[in-house]
Design an enzyme around this catalytic site. Structure first.
Site, mmCIF file in Angstrom:
data_model
loop_
_atom_site.group_PDB
_atom_site.id
_atom_site.type_symbol
_atom_site.label_atom_id
_atom_site.label_comp_id
_atom_site.label_asym_id
_atom_site.label_seq_id
_atom_site.Cartn_x
_atom_site.Cartn_y
_atom_site.Cartn_z
ATOM 1 N N GLU A 196 0.831 -1.208 0.000
ATOM 2 C CA GLU A 196 0.000 0.000 0.000
ATOM 3 C C GLU A 196 0.869 1.262 0.000
ATOM 4 O O GLU A 196 0.752 2.132 0.875
ATOM 5 C CB GLU A 196 -0.980 -0.010 1.175
ATOM 6 N N GLU A 314 -5.184 -8.577 -0.795
ATOM 7 C CA GLU A 314 -6.027 -8.238 0.359
ATOM 8 C C GLU A 314 -7.459 -8.080 -0.121
ATOM 9 O O GLU A 314 -7.749 -7.222 -0.958
ATOM 10 C CB GLU A 314 -5.547 -6.961 1.061
#
Length: 510
Positions: A196, A314
């Site tokens: 991220e 994810e």
């Protein structure tokens, strides 16, 4: 007159509802020579240093009275092996970009502590580190997927970690590994270069991260799969920028993260939810179809031969934490809502197996949409666990093409496709068809022509419950378990099925 009109309206409405529910969805299945293999790694999992995922979850320490192997719970090892877990991602998540791997090797009593600034501000002692994780993966028969620290780490640090884990000859890092009790390398294949990067991994721009990725990847060997920190949901510019600026020979996979969240400021309860919240959650879950399609289309522009994997590392449902638990530990219960969410999402991944070759449900134990929950010595498996186990028949099987028009699940003027499905044929010739009905109230009738599949005898397994809000607790661990499904007939090569509301079904033909 008003009474007469009201009666007429009710009769027409009931007739329409009866007609809608009696409609049959016809699914055609086609086997082609160009169909992709459903990569087993689509059924991967995720273990972050977050809440009770590692400590109190996987890892209890070798002095614990809970049966364990080198500190890892034996009941969890057994459950995950039965799940056929293909890979496990670690140590994060956001935690990865504050984790320095050398803190977690060597004698445990000499390891420094670390404050987990992302999840609860707790102090941990690094007693679970590289050796513990990689040895656990060997016990599980799962491939490790290591997330490297780009946010607060260095190129040298990540390069050393690769050498420590993988290099067989003599080198500073392989000598250190041997000193710490492991002579043979683990040969870790999957490496994430940051996590991220657009957020907790450094709040980088796409252009900046693309350059950082190139720098890190340069000092990593070419015989591993290097996976870039990819887009957050529908940030298509992120994917475009990375695909345009990172040479294809440096990029093995591109990540994508998407959680089925109603509202990040008010996510709703994991158990006490309304139909409004259920419908909104399903809407976000089914958005995965659009995300995978559009991100894949961008990747196709730069990689028409589909050599680069789309890695959805994810995904899952995210709700408010269970009442009375630490807000930073992300512990939530797991209901039939999560089961149908998982089944529908896995159908999407299966049907896009030409590009999606890895995915990691968040997370494996005690966090978010977990497949396993623990309470001291107790351990239970969740409805999501059972869906993943039912679906593992698709691992490394050949995708079968499906064609059908799904009926609608309509709520307050909005509609979603009620039925999702995927199918595959394994190496032994067995055919598996997985079907999900997300409709909260209505059953659906389905007809499948199986004449051309070379199989005649079918059996079925279903996961359902009396209420959407039902879940497995430590007091009732088997409230929701798969059962034999009898609600179908095989009439001259056509399966006629009636699938109940909010249920997940897998058919096997041989």
């Amino acid at each position: 007159m008003k009474k007469t009109l009201l009666v007429a309206f009710l009769i027409i409405t009931c007739a329409r509802n009866s007609f809608a529910q009696s409609q049959t969805t016809v699914i055609s299945i086609k086997e082609t020579t160009t169909s992709p293999i459903i990569n087993k790694n689509i059924y991967g999992h995720f273990a972050e240093h977050l809440g009770r995922s590692i400590y109190g979850g996987f890892f209890v320490g070798d002095t614990s009275k809970i049966p364990n192997t080198n500190g890892v719970r034996n009941d969890i090892i057994k459950a995950l092996k039965e799940l056929k877990i293909p890979n496990l991602r670690w140590p994060g998540g956001c935690f990865a970009d504050t984790y320095h791997w050398k803190d977690g090797i060597g004698p445990k009593e000499n390891r420094p502590t670390i404050v987990n600034q992302w999840w609860g501000g707790v102090t941990e002692d690094n007693s679970f580190g590289t050796h513990d994780f990689l040895n656990m993966c060997e016990l599980l028969g799962a491939e490790p997927y290591l997330s490297g620290n780009v946010g607060s780490g260095t190129v040298q640090e990540l390069s050393d970690w690769v050498q420590y884990a993988n290099f067989k000859g003599k080198s500073p890092m392989s000598d250190l590994r041997t000193k710490n009790g492991r002579t043979e390398p683990w040969k870790v294949n999957f490496w994430g270069i940051g996590n991220e990067a657009w957020g907790c991994g450094g709040n980088m721009t796409a252009d900046y991260y693309a350059n950082e990725y190139r720098k890190y990847a340069t000092f990593m060997p070419n015989d591993i799969v290097r996976i870039a920190s990819g887009a957050n949901s529908d940030n298509y510019n992120w994917t475009e920028t990375l695909m345009k600026n990172i040479p294809a020979n440096m990029l093995g996979g591109l990540a994508l993260h998407h959680y089925s969240v109603i509202d990040w400021n008010k996510k709703g309860d994991g158990v006490d939810f309304t139909e409004d919240q259920y419908f909104a959650t399903m809407k976000e879950a089914l958005k995965m179809e659009e995300l995978v399609t559009k991100h894949s289309a961008i990747m196709d522009k730069y990689d028409p031969n589909k050599k680069i994997d789309l890695v959805v590392d994810e995904w899952g449902g995210w709700y408010d934490v269970e009442k009375g638990t630490n807000p930073g530990f992300l512990f939530q219960q797991n209901t039939m809502r999560d089961a149908v969410l998982a089944g529908a999402t896995l159908n999407i991944f299966n049907n896009h197996a030409d590009r999606v070759r890895m995915a990691n449900l968040a997370q494996c134990v005690n966090v978010l949409q977990a497949v396993i929950l623990t309470d001291k010595a107790k351990m239970i498996t969740t409805p999501t666990y059972h869906v993943m186990k039912m679906y593992n028949v698709h691992q490394d099987a050949t995708l079968l093409n499906l064609n059908f028009s799904a009926p609608n699940y309509t709520y307050r003027g909005e509609s979603l496709p009620a039925v999702s499905a995927s199918a595959s044929k394994d190496k032994s010739g067995k055919v598996h068809i997985s079907i999900v009905n997300i409709d909260s109230k209505n059953k659906n009738k389905i007809e499948i022509d199986v004449n051309n599949l070379g199989v005649k005898n079918f059996t079925g397994t279903i996961l359902n419950a009396s209420k959407l809000q039902d879940f497995n607790s430590f007091d009732t661990p088997n409230k929701i378990v798969p059962t034999a499904f009898k609600g179908f007939e095989n009439k001259k090569g056509k399966l006629e099925i009636t699938i109940p509301p909010f249920s997940v079904l897998v058919l096997e033909g041989k």
